[in-house]
Design a protein around this motif. Structure first.
Motif, PDB file in Angstrom:
ATOM      1  N   THR A   3       0.886  -1.558   0.551  1.00 48.46           N
ATOM      2  CA  THR A   3       0.448  -0.036   0.106  1.00 48.46           C
ATOM      3  C   THR A   3       0.870   1.022  -0.014  1.00 48.46           C
ATOM      4  OG1 THR A   3      -1.113  -0.986   1.242  1.00 48.46           O
ATOM      5  CG2 THR A   3      -1.644   0.571   1.133  1.00 48.46           C
ATOM      6  N   ASN A   4       2.084   0.887   1.150  1.00 50.12           N
ATOM      7  CA  ASN A   4       2.929   2.132   0.424  1.00 50.12           C
ATOM      8  C   ASN A   4       3.480   2.752  -0.700  1.00 50.12           C
ATOM      9  OD1 ASN A   4       2.518   3.335   3.493  1.00 50.12           O
ATOM     10  ND2 ASN A   4       4.265   1.724   4.738  1.00 50.12           N
ATOM     11  N   ILE A   5       3.962   1.768  -1.253  1.00 53.95           N
ATOM     12  CA  ILE A   5       3.987   1.745  -2.977  1.00 53.95           C
ATOM     13  C   ILE A   5       3.344   2.549  -3.394  1.00 53.95           C
ATOM     14  CG2 ILE A   5       4.742   0.695  -4.700  1.00 53.95           C
ATOM     15  CD1 ILE A   5       6.703  -1.726  -2.469  1.00 53.95           C
ATOM     16  N   GLU A   6       2.468   1.935  -3.013  1.00 50.84           N
ATOM     17  CA  GLU A   6       1.159   2.379  -4.445  1.00 50.84           C
ATOM     18  C   GLU A   6       0.571   4.332  -4.011  1.00 50.84           C
ATOM     19  OE1 GLU A   6      -2.469   0.073  -6.025  1.00 50.84           O
ATOM     20  OE2 GLU A   6      -0.935  -0.040  -5.669  1.00 50.84           O
ATOM     21  N   GLN A   7       0.627   3.831  -2.926  1.00 48.27           N
ATOM     22  CA  GLN A   7       0.276   5.611  -2.551  1.00 48.27           C
ATOM     23  C   GLN A   7       1.869   6.748  -3.186  1.00 48.27           C
ATOM     24  OE1 GLN A   7       0.023   5.603   2.096  1.00 48.27           O
ATOM     25  NE2 GLN A   7      -2.700   5.120   1.413  1.00 48.27           N
ATOM     26  N   LEU A   8       3.062   6.175  -3.290  1.00 49.11           N
ATOM     27  CA  LEU A   8       4.008   6.241  -3.320  1.00 49.11           C
ATOM     28  C   LEU A   8       3.742   7.337  -4.750  1.00 49.11           C
ATOM     29  CD1 LEU A   8       6.466   7.900  -1.983  1.00 49.11           C
ATOM     30  CD2 LEU A   8       8.297   5.957  -2.284  1.00 49.11           C
TER      31      LEU A   8
END
Ligand SMILES: Nc1nc2c(ncn2[C@@H]2O[C@H](COP(=O)(O)OP(=O)(O)OP(=O)(O)O)[C@@H](O)[C@H]2O)c(=O)[nH]1
Length: 323
Positions: A3-8
């Motif tokens: 999710t963090n990568i996606e958000q980034l």
């Protein structure tokens, strides 16, 4: 983690989109120093983002009116509300040149701007975002339309040959003056006049020469009247003028001044000198006059008397004469 990568990734996309959006985007801090400057601002100002970062916006763009701008953004900082400026109020904030091919007539880009607060994680507003919209196409079409409407309005009330008011518009103005008189009773006097033996001018010198005589007559009329007097071409070689705030004595002086100016005047048409005279009728508005139509009819009767009595003269007609 996913999710963090996606958000980034989304954040980067977002930054890319804002960088390339077809609107100006800039962020200023409390000291009016530039924090963000997108590609639109770079392209139109010719100044790259790294050159403006940290610099004062008023130093970069001295054309921005400081007081007006400060006042506008103050509410955004203080009240956390949005602020706007539209091109009709202020054509532009940043003086960018207009490169649009269709609306190339505009020298500069017309802009609408929208300002909104950027809130920090602690809830404070330490920066504001300004969006600059290029509204040159809308502004120039609206201005062109307004211009065309003004020209149409001018044409619809103007006599082509003389540039005086035409009969229809002059009558509207006469109705207005008549209505004003019913309320304020301020003197207003109507003068009607007609070129003497004009048919002979046409027959002797030709219709074009006749037109020149009509034009010259209108020019002299405009020279001797004040701006507030309402002149018009009433018919072929017949003219009218409403002298506001003028009683019969003043109007008589005016009429004689006009008559003598015309008498002295000579026009040259195809090497031939043409002289002409006018006959005038005047009537001061009084409470006995029941309508604008009656008012002009009375002045016309006076004009008729001038013609009957030998032309090149002024006659007066009052409604009180008959009561
Ligand atoms: N050149 C030209 N002539 C016009 C125009 N409008 C009207 N006329 C002419 O003006 C003449 C007016 O003639 P009349 O009404 O008989 O009056 P007049 O010859 O001026 O005689 P009096 O008014 O009695 O002194 C006519 O021959 C019209 O054709 C115009 O716009 N241009």
């Amino acid at each position: 983690m996913e999710t963090n990568i996606e958000q980034l990734r989304e954040f980067h996309w977002m930054a890319d989109m804002l960088q390339n959006i077809d609107a100006g985007l800039l962020v200023l801090n409390r000291e009016n120093e530039v924090q963000v400057w997108n590609a639109f601002m770079e392209n139109h100002s010719g100044i790259l983002a790294h050159k403006v970062k940290g610099r004062n916006i008023f130093e970069l763009f001295p054309e921005i009116p400081v007081d007006w701008f400060q006042h506008k953004v103050e509410s955004v900082f203080q009240l956390h509300s949005r602020a706007f400026s539209i091109w009709e109020q202020r054509p532009y904030i940043f003086k960018f040149r207009n490169y649009r091919p269709i609306t190339g007539t505009a020298e500069h880009m017309y802009q609408n701007i929208s300002v909104f607060p950027l809130t920090s994680s602690s809830g404070e507003v330490t920066n504001i975002c300004i969006i600059v919209y290029d509204v040159t196409d809308i502004a120039t079409s609206k201005l062109a339309l307004e211009n065309a409407n003004q020209q149409l309005e001018f044409l619809s009330r103007t006599d082509r040959l003389t540039n005086l008011n035409n009969r229809g518009y002059w009558q509207e103005r006469q109705e207005e003056e008549f209505a004003k008189y019913q309320r304020y009773r301020e003197s207003c006097t109507l003068v009607i006049f007609d070129i003497d033996h004009f048919k002979k001018v046409n027959d002797t010198y030709g219709h074009q020469a006749g037109d020149e005589v009509i034009r010259a007559c209108a020019q002299t009329l405009q020279k001797v009247t004040r701006d507030i007097d309402v002149c018009g071409r009433y018919g072929g070689e017949e003219f009218v003028v409403m002298l506001t705030n003028t009683n019969i004595n003043g109007a008589l002086k005016f009429a004689e001044r006009l008559r003598m100016a015309i008498e002295k005047q000579s026009i040259t048409y195809e090497l031939r000198v043409i002289q002409f005279t006018i006959s005038l009728g005047i009537c001061e508005l009084s409470k006995n006059i029941d309508s604008p139509k009656e008012w002009i009819e009375l002045a016309d009767q006076a004009l008729y008397a001038s013609k009957e009595n030998g032309r090149n003269q002024t006659s007066i007609k009052n409604k009180t004469d008959e009561r």
